[in-house]
Write an enzyme that holds these catalytic residues in place. Structure first.
Site, PDB file in Angstrom:
ATOM      1  N   HIS A   1       0.883  -1.255  -0.081  1.00 28.01           N
ATOM      2  CA  HIS A   1       0.127   0.205  -0.097  1.00 28.01           C
ATOM      3  C   HIS A   1       0.869   1.277   0.122  1.00 28.01           C
ATOM      4  O   HIS A   1       0.401   2.302  -0.613  1.00 28.01           O
ATOM      5  CB  HIS A   1      -0.778  -0.194   1.192  1.00 28.01           C
TER       6      HIS A   1
ATOM      7  N   ASP B   1      -7.268  -6.414  -1.264  1.00 31.78           N
ATOM      8  CA  ASP B   1      -6.647  -5.371  -0.873  1.00 31.78           C
ATOM      9  C   ASP B   1      -6.075  -4.673  -1.971  1.00 31.78           C
ATOM     10  O   ASP B   1      -6.420  -4.750  -3.081  1.00 31.78           O
ATOM     11  CB  ASP B   1      -5.407  -6.165   0.003  1.00 31.78           C
TER      12      ASP B   1
END
Length: 262
Positions: A89, A144
């Site tokens: 991320h 995700d």
């Protein structure tokens, strides 16, 4: 710097990231997440990079997370996942905030995290044989890799829910129709097509591209008036930039602009 799970190269303003775990279908591992984060930091620090191409080795773009590593971690799987998603991320955030446009060259199957990487890219070119599926819930997992942020923004909530809840497999042609990718080309041409587009973008007004990325990524979070204020400030900043002045005078003089990325 050398990498174990990917290949990284910068040439003529284009950074190329190649996921390189062919024996594992380029699956996302904790190491790959960490190395993607490091590569994103290198790109952010290198002002010569004005476009990015993301692709995979072999016939698979990325087959999703490395479930074998997660299973082997046993009771430590939660910590392992938190570390991997943290790195992944941060990598995606760095690339999103960087002015250089990111092009996904989808050379084959994009599943799970691979589909998420595809959706995070600014532009996407797919091979004719490529297929895409979210696949997370097939393994009892949730998405995700920024997909719950980008996917509804780019293709809409209904289609996003269908992909995430049913794990529908999209062909390259369907992905083009749905707006998942911008272009479909013969398999042998996918990377070359992406590199050609990247070279064109690398010769463009990089800072203006960065403002486009930032404005679009924020557009769902602001009122009309707030978004227009951001637009006004961005274009005012750009008119005073080196490339803004170059573009302005080139247009008036009817010549091709020579952008420097500043």
């Amino acid at each position: 710097m050398s990498y174990q799970s990917l290949i990284f190269d910068v040439a003529e303003g284009v950074a190329t990231i190649t996921l390189n775990r062919p024996n594992n279908m380029n699956a996302m591992s904790p190491l790959m997440g960490a190395e993607l984060h490091q590569v994103a930091l290198e790109i952010d620090a290198d002002k010569s990079v004005r476009a990015v191409v993301l692709t995979g080795t072999g016939k698979v773009f990325c087959a999703g997370g490395d479930l074998g590593e997660f299973a082997a971690a046993g009771e430590g799987a939660r910590t392992l996942i938190m570390k991997m998603t943290g790195d992944l991320h941060l990598a995606l955030s760095r690339l999103a905030r960087n002015s250089a446009p990111v092009i996904a060259a989808v050379n084959g199957t994009a599943a799970g995290a691979g589909f998420s990487l595809l959706m995070a890219a600014d532009l996407a070119i797919a091979a004719e044989s490529a297929v895409m599926t979210m696949a997370y819930t097939n393994a009892g997992l949730s998405p995700d890799g920024s997909s719950t942020y980008y996917m509804p923004r780019k293709i809409g909530d209904r289609r996003t829910r269908e992909l995430m809840l049913t794990n529908r497999v999209l062909s390259a042609a369907e992905a083009l129709d749905w707006g998942v990718v911008n272009q479909v080309v013969p398999d042998a041409e996918v990377v070359a097509t992406a590199q050609k587009l990247a070279a064109k973008l690398a010769a463009g007004p990089t800072q203006a591209y960065g403002r486009v990325k930032a404005l679009l990524d924020s557009s769902f979070d602001h009122s009309l008036e707030s978004q227009m204020e951001l637009e006004a400030r961005a274009i005012a900043d750009m008119i005073g930039s080196k490339d803004g002045q170059e573009g302005l005078h080139a247009f008036l003089k009817k010549r091709k602009p020579a952008f420097s990325g500043r």
